[in-house]
Design an enzyme around this catalytic site. Structure first.
Site, PDB file in Angstrom:
ATOM      1  N   SER A  30     -36.875 -70.617  20.385  1.00 17.64           N
ATOM      2  CA  SER A  30     -36.749 -71.328  21.651  1.00 17.64           C
ATOM      3  C   SER A  30     -35.226 -71.678  21.594  1.00 17.64           C
ATOM      4  O   SER A  30     -34.154 -70.917  20.359  1.00 17.64           O
ATOM      5  CB  SER A  30     -36.830 -72.913  20.919  1.00 17.64           C
TER       6      SER A  30
HETATM    7  N1  SAM Z   1     -40.669 -72.992  19.446  1.00 14.65           N
HETATM    8  C1  SAM Z   1     -40.805 -71.747  19.039  1.00 14.65           C
HETATM    9  C2  SAM Z   1     -40.073 -70.800  19.383  1.00 14.65           C
HETATM   10  O1  SAM Z   1     -38.582 -71.017  18.002  1.00 14.65           O
HETATM   11  O2  SAM Z   1     -40.204 -69.672  18.856  1.00 14.65           O
HETATM   12  C3  SAM Z   1     -40.896 -71.256  21.030  1.00 14.65           C
HETATM   13  C4  SAM Z   1     -42.682 -71.682  21.925  1.00 14.65           C
HETATM   14  S1  SAM Z   1     -41.989 -70.799  23.992  1.00 14.65           S
HETATM   15  C5  SAM Z   1     -41.147 -71.746  24.243  1.00 14.65           C
HETATM   16  C6  SAM Z   1     -43.274 -72.505  23.730  1.00 14.65           C
HETATM   17  C7  SAM Z   1     -44.691 -71.815  23.382  1.00 14.65           C
HETATM   18  O3  SAM Z   1     -45.667 -72.515  23.684  1.00 14.65           O
HETATM   19  C8  SAM Z   1     -44.733 -69.886  23.875  1.00 14.65           C
HETATM   20  O4  SAM Z   1     -45.661 -69.143  23.051  1.00 14.65           O
HETATM   21  C9  SAM Z   1     -46.824 -70.476  24.694  1.00 14.65           C
HETATM   22  O5  SAM Z   1     -47.420 -69.378  24.304  1.00 14.65           O
HETATM   23  C10 SAM Z   1     -46.716 -71.045  24.054  1.00 14.65           C
HETATM   24  N2  SAM Z   1     -48.297 -72.436  24.660  1.00 14.65           N
HETATM   25  C11 SAM Z   1     -48.090 -72.209  26.113  1.00 14.65           C
HETATM   26  N3  SAM Z   1     -49.040 -73.724  26.394  1.00 14.65           N
HETATM   27  C12 SAM Z   1     -49.641 -74.056  25.283  1.00 14.65           C
HETATM   28  C13 SAM Z   1     -50.646 -74.233  24.521  1.00 14.65           C
HETATM   29  N4  SAM Z   1     -51.999 -74.880  25.195  1.00 14.65           N
HETATM   30  N5  SAM Z   1     -51.451 -74.355  23.382  1.00 14.65           N
HETATM   31  C14 SAM Z   1     -50.680 -73.679  23.156  1.00 14.65           C
HETATM   32  N6  SAM Z   1     -49.852 -72.537  22.847  1.00 14.65           N
HETATM   33  C15 SAM Z   1     -49.226 -73.059  24.090  1.00 14.65           C
END
Ligand code: SAM
Length: 293
Positions: free
Chosen positions: A137
């Site tokens: 993010s």
């Molecule tokens: N906040 C994190 C960081 O600082 O690195 C970045 C998050 S990234 C924008 C969003 C994450 O949500 C991805 O790694 C994706 O695989 C995960 N994701 C998407 N759908 C999900 C679900 N149903 N359950 C768990 N994780 C999920």
């Protein structure tokens, strides 16, 4: 010594010998000065006339190589530390004024959460790729979400979408515990290892579907959803304490969403506030999008 260890030692010596040759070509090598009378054969350092063999590498050269390596990595680390301070100032300029949040951003080594080849870009205020089609993010968004959650030092937080683990690390400095769920096994494993290596002992990561939350550790004072869905999964609403806050990007458009804060006002009621426009990767599953859609 095991065969594998012996090979390793041999590699190290030949590498050191090679670097010694380079150093000797670059610098006039200073033997210890003769401070007590004329040089005699006994005092003269033993020197072979031809090429240096590994066993002849003078200790001073090895020390010089190690010192150069240390200097280089401490210079690189000093540059990254300086960039982190500049990022804090940039976020202040963009409206983040909470001293605890700025302090947390100033403490978490974002360069440790991005792939090696992106370390130099780690302190730009932008999302960066972390593999598996996902991103770390943007620091401003991490700060913004933490601010909106109004985290207290005694709070327990659920983080949905661990990604690199960076946001979890930042939040862990603002509350008591962070439980973080990531659906992609490789990312979950990498984030877990990195958080341990960086010393974030109050963060737990598990691989699974964030729609289910983490019932064994519920209820939570704050829930941060770091992927965009169309609605908030029912299980997550149920795992929030009364008075707790969920921050989530919601919308029907994959390219733009609205960041919302939902505050649980009683058993069945939630107050909903719009915080602003954002763009997140999709939440995969019932409340979000199909994989590969
Ligand atoms: N906040 C994190 C960081 O600082 O690195 C970045 C998050 S990234 C924008 C969003 C994450 O949500 C991805 O790694 C994706 O695989 C995960 N994701 C998407 N759908 C999900 C679900 N149903 N359950 C768990 N994780 C999920």
């Amino acid at each position: 010594m095991l065969l594998r260890e012996r090979r390793h030692a041999a590699c190290f010596l030949s590498d050191a010998a090679y670097q010694a040759q380079l150093l000797l070509r670059q610098h006039t090598f200073a033997w210890p000065s003769n401070t007590s009378g004329p040089m005699t054969d006994a005092k003269r350092p033993k020197q072979s006339s031809g090429q240096l063999t590994p066993t002849e590498i003078p200790k001073q050269v090895s020390k010089k190589i190690s010192a150069q390596r240390r200097d280089q990595s401490s210079r690189e680390q000093a540059n990254l530390d300086q960039s982190r301070l500049e990022l804090v100032e940039a976020l202040r300029g963009k409206g983040i004024h909470d001293r605890r949040i700025l302090d947390a951003i100033g403490r978490v080594r974002r360069d440790a959460f991005v792939p090696d080849e992106l370390k130099e870009a780690a302190y730009h205020d932008i999302p960066l790729p972390i593999g598996q089609g996902q991103t770390i993010s943007q620091p401003l968004v991490v700060a913004w979400m933490a601010d909106a959650m109004e985290l207290q030092p005694t709070d327990h937080v659920l983080d949905v979408g661990t990604g690199s683990g960076y946001a979890a690390a930042v939040m862990s400095l603002l509350c008591a515990t962070v439980h973080s769920v990531e659906r992609i096994p490789e990312l979950a494993q990498r984030a877990k290892a990195r958080l341990i290596a960086e010393g974030y002992e109050n963060v737990s990561v598990r691989c699974g579907d964030g729609h289910q939350g983490w019932p064994e550790h519920a209820p939570f004072d704050g829930i941060c959803i770091a992927a965009a869905g169309r609605e908030i999964p029912a299980a997550l609403r149920d795992q929030l304490v009364i008075g707790g806050r969920i921050i989530a990007p919601l919308g029907n458009d994959r390219s733009s969403q609205t960041l919302y804060r939902l505050t649980r006002t009683d058993e069945h009621q939630f107050k909903r506030e719009k915080l602003g426009k954002v763009r997140f990767v999709p939440l995969i599953g019932a409340a979000g999008w199909d994989e590969g859609h």
